[in-house]
Design a protein around this motif. Sequence first.
Motif, PDB file in Angstrom:
ATOM      1  N   UNK A   3      83.550  -2.619   1.894  1.00 28.51           N
ATOM      2  CA  UNK A   3      84.010  -3.689   1.014  1.00 28.51           C
ATOM      3  C   UNK A   3      83.493  -5.044   1.503  1.00 28.51           C
ATOM      4  N   UNK A   4      83.434  -5.979   0.582  1.00 28.71           N
ATOM      5  CA  UNK A   4      82.976  -7.321   0.924  1.00 28.71           C
ATOM      6  C   UNK A   4      84.122  -8.153   1.470  1.00 28.71           C
ATOM      7  N   UNK A   5      83.788  -9.035   2.403  1.00 28.94           N
ATOM      8  CA  UNK A   5      84.740 -10.014   2.915  1.00 28.94           C
ATOM      9  C   UNK A   5      84.412 -11.365   2.311  1.00 28.94           C
ATOM     10  N   UNK A   6      85.444 -12.099   1.903  1.00 29.47           N
ATOM     11  CA  UNK A   6      85.261 -13.460   1.404  1.00 29.47           C
ATOM     12  C   UNK A   6      85.489 -14.428   2.554  1.00 29.47           C
ATOM     13  N   UNK A  36      75.449  -5.908  11.862  1.00 26.85           N
ATOM     14  CA  UNK A  36      74.446  -6.463  10.948  1.00 26.85           C
ATOM     15  C   UNK A  36      75.101  -6.545   9.568  1.00 26.85           C
ATOM     16  N   UNK A  37      75.117  -7.755   9.006  1.00 28.09           N
ATOM     17  CA  UNK A  37      75.805  -7.994   7.736  1.00 28.09           C
ATOM     18  C   UNK A  37      74.840  -8.498   6.683  1.00 28.09           C
ATOM     19  N   UNK A  74      81.344 -20.958   0.263  1.00 29.20           N
ATOM     20  CA  UNK A  74      81.901 -19.623   0.081  1.00 29.20           C
ATOM     21  C   UNK A  74      80.786 -18.583   0.118  1.00 29.20           C
ATOM     22  N   UNK A  75      80.944 -17.621   1.022  1.00 28.35           N
ATOM     23  CA  UNK A  75      79.990 -16.512   1.090  1.00 28.35           C
ATOM     24  C   UNK A  75      80.755 -15.197   1.038  1.00 28.35           C
ATOM     25  N   UNK A  76      80.039 -14.169   0.654  1.00 32.70           N
ATOM     26  CA  UNK A  76      80.570 -12.810   0.706  1.00 32.70           C
ATOM     27  C   UNK A  76      79.737 -12.075   1.754  1.00 32.70           C
ATOM     28  N   UNK A  77      80.399 -11.332   2.616  1.00 35.11           N
ATOM     29  CA  UNK A  77      79.701 -10.595   3.672  1.00 35.11           C
ATOM     30  C   UNK A  77      80.078  -9.124   3.585  1.00 35.11           C
ATOM     31  N   UNK A  78      79.093  -8.275   3.868  1.00 28.32           N
ATOM     32  CA  UNK A  78      79.307  -6.834   3.808  1.00 28.32           C
ATOM     33  C   UNK A  78      78.586  -6.184   4.979  1.00 28.32           C
ATOM     34  N   UNK A  79      79.266  -5.286   5.663  1.00 29.76           N
ATOM     35  CA  UNK A  79      78.687  -4.587   6.805  1.00 29.76           C
ATOM     36  C   UNK A  79      77.562  -3.662   6.347  1.00 29.76           C
ATOM     37  N   UNK A  80      76.384  -3.825   6.957  1.00 29.33           N
ATOM     38  CA  UNK A  80      75.272  -2.905   6.712  1.00 29.33           C
ATOM     39  C   UNK A  80      75.208  -1.840   7.795  1.00 29.33           C
ATOM     40  N   UNK A 157      68.234  -0.065  10.366  1.00 24.92           N
ATOM     41  CA  UNK A 157      69.242   0.994  10.403  1.00 24.92           C
ATOM     42  C   UNK A 157      70.285   0.665   9.350  1.00 24.92           C
ATOM     43  N   UNK A 158      70.729   1.670   8.616  1.00 29.79           N
ATOM     44  CA  UNK A 158      71.773   1.475   7.604  1.00 29.79           C
ATOM     45  C   UNK A 158      72.702   2.682   7.625  1.00 29.79           C
TER      46      UNK A 158
END
Length: 194
Positions: A3-6, A36-37, A74-80, A157-158
Amino acid sequence: MTKESNIKVLDCFKVQDAYHLTYESEEVLTYNNFDILMARDSQNQSFIITLKSIEKNVLEVYMSVQYEKSIIGNIKAQLLFSPLTSIEGALEVIKITKMFPACHYDKIVAFQEQNNDIILVIELTHVNKKMKLTLCGIKENELKGYTQNNIILQLDFRNHQDGIEVEIDSMEGLHGTVICSNVKAEFVSDDLGY
């Protein structure tokens, strides 16, 4: 996909080799150091950041200088991908390289398929060491083009539903994608013949 983090980034400034971000978030960020995000800014521009460290309201990240201004707001971050939780031996490599290397312009000096594993030995020019990657439990192998000169443009890597996806984007030589169950990383000495 996770899920994305705000995250609201209030300030960004460079401290030595990393960027220091002051932030606010309504949720507790559960990332690990060196994760890595994928970050997406308010203009929907996406870019990669690597966490150097994470504390309450402060992130230290590695990222391209071109995103220094767009990360504020405001950014959205997601774990890769999380090297520390997904690559055996990653911490020992990171102690020398500062983050898990993307191997830009490094050379693959050995490539071997053995049982159900693939072994790569990569010359890390910026630290003058050789890193051996063992991709264990191969599920899909689309690597091709190994020659005497194998120069990596980027090693990625993913997380993948079947394990770990490893992609080698090359300037020359070996390239392609592998899906494996796990990855081991270690430094090797020159006297091992690589």
